[in-house]
Design a protein around this motif. Structure first.
Motif, PDB file in Angstrom:
ATOM      1  N   ASP A   1     -56.399 137.656  74.349  1.00 38.50           N
ATOM      2  CA  ASP A   1     -57.569 136.981  74.830  1.00 38.50           C
ATOM      3  C   ASP A   1     -56.771 136.016  74.526  1.00 38.50           C
ATOM      4  O   ASP A   1     -56.432 135.481  73.158  1.00 38.50           O
ATOM      5  CB  ASP A   1     -58.691 136.730  73.725  1.00 38.50           C
ATOM      6  N   VAL A   2     -57.232 134.935  75.189  1.00 37.11           N
ATOM      7  CA  VAL A   2     -55.441 133.604  75.737  1.00 37.11           C
ATOM      8  C   VAL A   2     -57.009 133.184  74.268  1.00 37.11           C
ATOM      9  O   VAL A   2     -55.729 132.202  73.719  1.00 37.11           O
ATOM     10  CB  VAL A   2     -56.519 133.019  76.504  1.00 37.11           C
ATOM     11  N   SER A   3     -57.965 133.423  73.705  1.00 36.63           N
ATOM     12  CA  SER A   3     -58.340 132.122  72.690  1.00 36.63           C
ATOM     13  C   SER A   3     -57.828 132.920  71.304  1.00 36.63           C
ATOM     14  O   SER A   3     -58.046 131.995  70.136  1.00 36.63           O
ATOM     15  CB  SER A   3     -60.306 132.036  72.812  1.00 36.63           C
ATOM     16  N   CYS A   4     -56.715 133.614  71.353  1.00 38.14           N
ATOM     17  CA  CYS A   4     -56.744 134.265  70.177  1.00 38.14           C
ATOM     18  C   CYS A   4     -55.069 133.356  69.836  1.00 38.14           C
ATOM     19  O   CYS A   4     -54.854 134.073  68.733  1.00 38.14           O
ATOM     20  CB  CYS A   4     -56.977 136.015  69.790  1.00 38.14           C
ATOM     21  N   ILE A   5     -55.005 133.009  70.905  1.00 38.33           N
ATOM     22  CA  ILE A   5     -53.272 132.918  71.333  1.00 38.33           C
ATOM     23  C   ILE A   5     -52.561 131.499  69.998  1.00 38.33           C
ATOM     24  O   ILE A   5     -53.551 130.689  70.441  1.00 38.33           O
ATOM     25  CB  ILE A   5     -52.296 133.163  72.308  1.00 38.33           C
ATOM     26  N   SER A   6     -51.919 131.525  68.750  1.00 34.55           N
ATOM     27  CA  SER A   6     -51.233 130.651  68.402  1.00 34.55           C
ATOM     28  C   SER A   6     -50.014 130.854  68.797  1.00 34.55           C
ATOM     29  O   SER A   6     -49.737 131.802  68.753  1.00 34.55           O
ATOM     30  CB  SER A   6     -51.690 130.565  67.658  1.00 34.55           C
ATOM     31  N   LEU A   7     -49.204 129.441  68.746  1.00 32.78           N
ATOM     32  CA  LEU A   7     -48.073 129.584  69.147  1.00 32.78           C
ATOM     33  C   LEU A   7     -46.946 128.670  67.903  1.00 32.78           C
ATOM     34  O   LEU A   7     -47.086 127.707  67.396  1.00 32.78           O
ATOM     35  CB  LEU A   7     -46.835 128.813  70.772  1.00 32.78           C
ATOM     36  N   MET A   8     -45.647 129.493  68.258  1.00 32.92           N
ATOM     37  CA  MET A   8     -44.779 128.578  67.070  1.00 32.92           C
ATOM     38  C   MET A   8     -43.090 128.350  68.182  1.00 32.92           C
ATOM     39  O   MET A   8     -42.728 129.087  68.823  1.00 32.92           O
ATOM     40  CB  MET A   8     -44.152 129.817  66.000  1.00 32.92           C
ATOM     41  N   SER A   9     -42.491 127.754  67.734  1.00 34.98           N
ATOM     42  CA  SER A   9     -41.563 127.009  68.236  1.00 34.98           C
ATOM     43  C   SER A   9     -40.206 126.314  67.818  1.00 34.98           C
ATOM     44  O   SER A   9     -40.302 125.582  66.516  1.00 34.98           O
ATOM     45  CB  SER A   9     -41.718 126.463  70.411  1.00 34.98           C
ATOM     46  N   GLY A  10     -39.478 126.404  68.299  1.00 37.26           N
ATOM     47  CA  GLY A  10     -38.322 125.405  67.645  1.00 37.26           C
ATOM     48  C   GLY A  10     -37.008 126.026  66.387  1.00 37.26           C
ATOM     49  O   GLY A  10     -37.682 126.801  66.616  1.00 37.26           O
ATOM     50  N   PHE A  11     -36.276 125.806  66.263  1.00 34.30           N
ATOM     51  CA  PHE A  11     -34.883 125.816  64.936  1.00 34.30           C
ATOM     52  C   PHE A  11     -35.274 125.342  64.192  1.00 34.30           C
ATOM     53  O   PHE A  11     -34.703 124.534  64.453  1.00 34.30           O
ATOM     54  CB  PHE A  11     -34.176 126.648  65.850  1.00 34.30           C
ATOM     55  N   PRO A  12     -35.752 125.907  62.344  1.00 33.90           N
ATOM     56  CA  PRO A  12     -36.819 126.973  62.071  1.00 33.90           C
ATOM     57  C   PRO A  12     -38.173 126.657  63.429  1.00 33.90           C
ATOM     58  O   PRO A  12     -38.537 125.898  63.448  1.00 33.90           O
ATOM     59  CB  PRO A  12     -36.550 126.835  61.137  1.00 33.90           C
ATOM     60  N   PRO A  13     -38.769 128.019  62.932  1.00 37.40           N
ATOM     61  CA  PRO A  13     -39.947 127.734  64.676  1.00 37.40           C
ATOM     62  C   PRO A  13     -40.718 126.732  63.293  1.00 37.40           C
ATOM     63  O   PRO A  13     -41.127 126.540  62.487  1.00 37.40           O
ATOM     64  CB  PRO A  13     -40.629 128.985  64.206  1.00 37.40           C
ATOM     65  N   ALA A  14     -41.715 125.578  63.912  1.00 39.07           N
ATOM     66  CA  ALA A  14     -43.057 125.602  64.051  1.00 39.07           C
ATOM     67  C   ALA A  14     -44.196 125.054  64.574  1.00 39.07           C
ATOM     68  O   ALA A  14     -43.675 125.198  65.902  1.00 39.07           O
ATOM     69  CB  ALA A  14     -42.257 123.941  63.959  1.00 39.07           C
ATOM     70  N   PRO A  15     -45.437 125.170  64.312  1.00 43.19           N
ATOM     71  CA  PRO A  15     -46.461 125.636  65.216  1.00 43.19           C
ATOM     72  C   PRO A  15     -46.186 124.382  65.994  1.00 43.19           C
ATOM     73  O   PRO A  15     -46.069 122.900  65.685  1.00 43.19           O
ATOM     74  CB  PRO A  15     -47.353 125.185  64.440  1.00 43.19           C
ATOM     75  N   LEU A  16     -46.668 125.334  67.408  1.00 41.88           N
ATOM     76  CA  LEU A  16     -46.507 124.408  68.517  1.00 41.88           C
ATOM     77  C   LEU A  16     -48.012 123.473  68.900  1.00 41.88           C
ATOM     78  O   LEU A  16     -49.163 124.567  68.948  1.00 41.88           O
ATOM     79  CB  LEU A  16     -46.481 125.111  70.160  1.00 41.88           C
ATOM     80  N   ASN A  17     -48.348 122.916  69.094  1.00 38.29           N
ATOM     81  CA  ASN A  17     -50.199 122.735  68.235  1.00 38.29           C
ATOM     82  C   ASN A  17     -50.454 122.484  69.636  1.00 38.29           C
ATOM     83  O   ASN A  17     -50.667 120.788  69.943  1.00 38.29           O
ATOM     84  CB  ASN A  17     -50.434 120.992  67.314  1.00 38.29           C
ATOM     85  N   VAL A  18     -50.782 123.322  70.487  1.00 40.91           N
ATOM     86  CA  VAL A  18     -51.634 122.277  71.679  1.00 40.91           C
ATOM     87  C   VAL A  18     -52.748 123.407  71.951  1.00 40.91           C
ATOM     88  O   VAL A  18     -53.163 124.550  71.584  1.00 40.91           O
ATOM     89  CB  VAL A  18     -50.392 123.037  73.118  1.00 40.91           C
ATOM     90  N   ALA A  19     -53.630 122.904  73.151  1.00 41.90           N
ATOM     91  CA  ALA A  19     -54.643 123.235  72.918  1.00 41.90           C
ATOM     92  C   ALA A  19     -54.971 124.866  74.341  1.00 41.90           C
ATOM     93  O   ALA A  19     -53.716 124.089  75.570  1.00 41.90           O
ATOM     94  CB  ALA A  19     -56.086 122.638  73.531  1.00 41.90           C
ATOM     95  N   HIS A  20     -55.207 126.090  73.773  1.00 41.56           N
ATOM     96  CA  HIS A  20     -54.577 126.778  75.359  1.00 41.56           C
ATOM     97  C   HIS A  20     -55.321 126.357  76.680  1.00 41.56           C
ATOM     98  O   HIS A  20     -55.041 126.956  77.744  1.00 41.56           O
ATOM     99  CB  HIS A  20     -55.311 127.794  74.594  1.00 41.56           C
ATOM    100  N   ASP A  21     -56.309 125.824  76.826  1.00 45.93           N
ATOM    101  CA  ASP A  21     -56.802 124.722  78.197  1.00 45.93           C
ATOM    102  C   ASP A  21     -56.052 123.696  78.641  1.00 45.93           C
ATOM    103  O   ASP A  21     -56.339 123.109  80.075  1.00 45.93           O
ATOM    104  CB  ASP A  21     -57.925 125.144  78.072  1.00 45.93           C
TER     105      ASP A  21
END
Length: 339
Positions: free
Chosen positions: A37-57
């Motif tokens: 479900d799209v609302s369940c997803i959180s993302l990490m990016s970068g090197f080393p990985p860090a949270p991508l703090n953006v709203a899914h919508d």
């Protein structure tokens, strides 16, 4: 724009239109790819990985949030949205203490228990076992949290991703217990400094730790490298009768297991098997086929030649060696991949 996506069930490549892709479109595409479900997803990016703090919508463009073609995204399922079914007494699962599982492991556990209740699941073996003749090698993804080697080895040794801290301590204790063997020439640092390095959860493990863990568990560890398609066998020649397998993509380790089919739940996994029988050659061949396919589809990072940017000072960097030197001289630890 092409983005590499590492999710709980494996890896994928997303192709999105640079001119029209928004954060909302990205999340929708990932949800479809990962069956979440799209609302369940959180993302990490970068090197080393860090949270991508953006709203899914969000309607922001991908470039607005700093993503570029070739970047890697790590998908995690938010814990609050995972409905975990407790393990019944007497049932052996990939990990029976749900409270100690990672978010990804809780999701996999819930799916596995649902399939077991429907009569599809089988309890896995916790020691050397013989997979079914039709078994295939599958990749079990672990968190990209700088402890991936320890999580991967923990999964194949214990059936759980939650033993990283314990395995770090075992390696650190082995180093400090034998300063003659583990000297500065071998470690690249003093014995005490290397022990402190291992106990830092932000630091990665590598060949030395695989060698130590092979000796601790008295099992061979077959480590497959996607970039070179090479297999390094730690503990070879030590007389160990059991073997486990892990896979490395240039910057990240995952676990390998034998399963009855590619989409089988983790409760079916066999991760420890005899190394001195004819079956070992079949399991090795299956693992090598998985590695060849991962190499063909470029599911790796070429750490010698990949291009990075320091997200602190914006300096361009080529390869892991330059990244480590830059971090050592400046203290900057946050890097992102160039396209």
């Amino acid at each position: 724009m092409q983005l590499r996506v590492r999710h709980p069930a494996g890896q994928a490549v997303l192709t999105l239109d640079d001119s029209t892709a928004t954060v909302a479109i990205l999340f929708t595409s990932i949800a479809q790819t990962c069956a979440l479900d799209v609302s369940c997803i959180s993302l990490m990016s970068g090197f080393p990985p860090a949270p991508l703090n953006v709203a899914h919508d969000s309607s922001a463009s991908l470039k607005d949030i700093g993503l570029q073609s070739g970047d890697t995204l790590i998908v995690k399922a938010k814990q609050a949205d995972v409905n975990v079914t407790p393990t019944p007494v007497g049932v052996v699962g990939a990990a029976t203490d749900v409270s100690q599982m990672s978010e990804d492991e809780q999701l996999a556990h819930a799916i596995a228990m649902s399939e077991r209740d429907a009569g599809l699941g089988v309890a896995p073996s916790s020691s050397a076992a013989t997979p079914a003749p039709s078994s295939v090698c599958v990749r079990r993804v672990v968190d990209s949290d700088n402890s991936c080697l320890f999580r991967a080895v923990g999964y194949v040794m214990h059936g759980s991703r939650s033993h990283a801290d314990r395995l770090r301590r075992e390696c650190a204790d082995a180093v400090s217990a034998d300063p003659v063997r583990f000297n500065e020439a071998i470690l690249g640092a003093s014995n005490a400094e290397y022990r402190a390095y291992l106990l830092n959860k932000d630091k990665w493990g590598g060949a030395i730790e695989l060698m130590i863990l092979s000796e601790v568990y008295k099992r061979e560890i077959a480590a497959y490298d996607i970039v070179t398609q090479r297999r390094d066998l730690y503990g070879e020649g030590n007389g160990y009768s059991e073997r486990v397998m892990v896979i490395y993509d240039g910057i990240h380790y995952d676990a390998l297991a034998m399963a009855p089919r590619r989409n089988a739940p983790e409760t079916n996994d066999v991760t420890v098997f005899r190394s001195d029988g004819g079956d070992a050659a079949a399991y090795d061949a299956s693992a090598r086929e998985l590695v060849r396919e991962a190499n063909r589809t470029r599911q790796f990072t070429d750490t010698a030649n990949f291009t990075l940017r320091c997200l602190v000072c914006q300096k361009g960097i080529v390869g892991e060696k330059e990244a480590r030197e830059h971090a050592k001289t400046t203290g900057h630890q946050n890097f992102g991949e160039y396209a």
